[in-house]
Scaffold this active site. Sequence first.
Site, mmCIF file in Angstrom:
data_model
loop_
_atom_site.group_PDB
_atom_site.id
_atom_site.type_symbol
_atom_site.label_atom_id
_atom_site.label_comp_id
_atom_site.label_asym_id
_atom_site.label_seq_id
_atom_site.Cartn_x
_atom_site.Cartn_y
_atom_site.Cartn_z
ATOM 1 N N ARG A 34 42.374 -20.860 67.647
ATOM 2 C CA ARG A 34 41.427 -21.011 66.752
ATOM 3 C C ARG A 34 40.878 -19.588 66.487
ATOM 4 O O ARG A 34 40.720 -18.799 67.407
ATOM 5 C CB ARG A 34 39.541 -21.715 67.225
ATOM 6 C CG ARG A 34 39.935 -22.787 67.235
ATOM 7 C CD ARG A 34 38.665 -23.720 67.382
ATOM 8 N NE ARG A 34 38.581 -25.444 67.480
ATOM 9 C CZ ARG A 34 39.381 -25.757 66.774
ATOM 10 N NH1 ARG A 34 39.283 -25.454 65.637
ATOM 11 N NH2 ARG A 34 39.640 -27.640 66.858
ATOM 12 N N ASP A 35 40.542 -19.596 64.872
ATOM 13 C CA ASP A 35 40.255 -17.463 64.806
ATOM 14 C C ASP A 35 38.674 -17.574 65.398
ATOM 15 O O ASP A 35 37.982 -17.704 65.520
ATOM 16 C CB ASP A 35 40.166 -17.700 62.831
ATOM 17 C CG ASP A 35 40.589 -16.051 62.691
ATOM 18 O OD1 ASP A 35 41.344 -15.726 62.027
ATOM 19 O OD2 ASP A 35 39.305 -15.545 63.471
ATOM 20 N N ASN A 92 48.197 -12.103 55.916
ATOM 21 C CA ASN A 92 47.914 -11.180 55.384
ATOM 22 C C ASN A 92 49.610 -9.897 55.859
ATOM 23 O O ASN A 92 50.200 -10.333 57.267
ATOM 24 C CB ASN A 92 47.257 -10.372 55.997
ATOM 25 C CG ASN A 92 46.072 -11.610 55.406
ATOM 26 O OD1 ASN A 92 45.865 -12.398 53.911
ATOM 27 N ND2 ASN A 92 44.376 -11.767 55.858
ATOM 28 N N VAL A 101 45.942 -7.030 62.485
ATOM 29 C CA VAL A 101 46.753 -7.540 63.573
ATOM 30 C C VAL A 101 48.297 -7.842 63.342
ATOM 31 O O VAL A 101 48.930 -8.637 62.583
ATOM 32 C CB VAL A 101 46.458 -8.557 64.485
ATOM 33 C CG1 VAL A 101 47.363 -8.753 65.843
ATOM 34 C CG2 VAL A 101 44.463 -8.783 64.898
ATOM 35 N N HIS A 105 51.083 -13.181 61.918
ATOM 36 C CA HIS A 105 50.123 -15.054 61.809
ATOM 37 C C HIS A 105 50.232 -15.341 60.762
ATOM 38 O O HIS A 105 49.688 -14.783 59.925
ATOM 39 C CB HIS A 105 48.721 -14.606 62.738
ATOM 40 C CG HIS A 105 48.042 -13.586 61.826
ATOM 41 N ND1 HIS A 105 48.588 -11.805 62.301
ATOM 42 C CD2 HIS A 105 47.690 -13.312 61.526
ATOM 43 C CE1 HIS A 105 47.518 -11.245 61.713
ATOM 44 N NE2 HIS A 105 46.871 -12.513 61.407
ATOM 45 N N HIS A 107 47.659 -17.870 59.083
ATOM 46 C CA HIS A 107 45.878 -18.802 58.941
ATOM 47 C C HIS A 107 46.684 -20.156 58.664
ATOM 48 O O HIS A 107 46.358 -20.147 57.282
ATOM 49 C CB HIS A 107 45.188 -17.710 57.613
ATOM 50 C CG HIS A 107 45.073 -16.409 58.193
ATOM 51 N ND1 HIS A 107 43.881 -15.665 59.006
ATOM 52 C CD2 HIS A 107 45.462 -15.043 58.225
ATOM 53 C CE1 HIS A 107 44.026 -14.646 59.535
ATOM 54 N NE2 HIS A 107 45.038 -13.930 58.753
HETATM 55 P P1 5GP Z 1 44.762 -10.526 59.809
HETATM 56 O O1 5GP Z 1 43.895 -10.151 59.498
HETATM 57 O O2 5GP Z 1 45.756 -10.117 60.628
HETATM 58 O O3 5GP Z 1 45.577 -10.986 58.851
HETATM 59 O O4 5GP Z 1 44.017 -11.531 60.779
HETATM 60 C C1 5GP Z 1 43.262 -11.304 62.134
HETATM 61 C C2 5GP Z 1 43.158 -12.267 62.531
HETATM 62 O O5 5GP Z 1 42.235 -12.191 63.981
HETATM 63 C C3 5GP Z 1 41.257 -12.199 62.118
HETATM 64 O O6 5GP Z 1 41.430 -13.209 60.674
HETATM 65 C C4 5GP Z 1 40.647 -11.712 63.010
HETATM 66 O O7 5GP Z 1 38.980 -12.560 62.934
HETATM 67 C C5 5GP Z 1 40.817 -12.425 64.532
HETATM 68 N N1 5GP Z 1 41.001 -12.332 65.280
HETATM 69 C C6 5GP Z 1 40.964 -10.641 65.832
HETATM 70 N N2 5GP Z 1 40.534 -11.004 67.758
HETATM 71 C C7 5GP Z 1 40.827 -12.063 67.415
HETATM 72 C C8 5GP Z 1 40.706 -12.329 69.346
HETATM 73 O O8 5GP Z 1 40.551 -11.544 70.009
HETATM 74 N N3 5GP Z 1 41.177 -13.703 69.472
HETATM 75 C C9 5GP Z 1 40.559 -14.818 68.022
HETATM 76 N N4 5GP Z 1 41.185 -16.112 68.073
HETATM 77 N N5 5GP Z 1 41.021 -13.798 67.647
HETATM 78 C C10 5GP Z 1 40.649 -12.636 66.917
#
Ligand code: 5GP
Length: 120
Positions: A34-35, A92, A101, A105, A107
């Site tokens: 889970r996010d 993304n 990150v 990944h 979503h």
């Molecule tokens: P991005 O912005 O790279 O597409 O998505 C990264 C996602 O990772 C974001 O939706 C953010 O909320 C989630 N996220 C960041 N740090 C953590 C974490 O430590 N644990 C979890 N479960 N999600 C995280």
Amino acid sequence: MRGMTDADCIFCKIVAGDIPSTKVLENDRVLAFRDLYPKAPTHVLVIPKDHYANVAELTVADPALAGELLRATAEVAASEGIDESGWRLFANTGSDGGQDVFHVHFHVAGGKPLGRMLSN
Ligand code: 5GP
Ligand code: ZN
């Protein structure tokens, strides 16, 4: 990069169990959790356990693993009970894509109407 981890990568740390996460699916090569800051009632991240920076890097290095990830997204949607109501799959990529990150990944989001895909 297959089989590699990045010591500074938070998702590699989640795979290793060094950072806790709420797992919803796991197999040999794929993890879904889970996010931490969900943007929808269901918001799950689906990742390969191996470190690849983004979809482009993953699909060139290991297209079969990319397929496994896609299959896992659909399995998560079904187990979350949003396969009938609908859901959104997105990855993304890079700065303009809003990637925070740099461990690839997908979503999986749903559980409410998500509106238009892009804002102006
Ligand atoms: P991005 O912005 O790279 O597409 O998505 C990264 C996602 O990772 C974001 O939706 C953010 O909320 C989630 N996220 C960041 N740090 C953590 C974490 O430590 N644990 C979890 N479960 N999600 C995280
Ligand atoms: Zn990583």
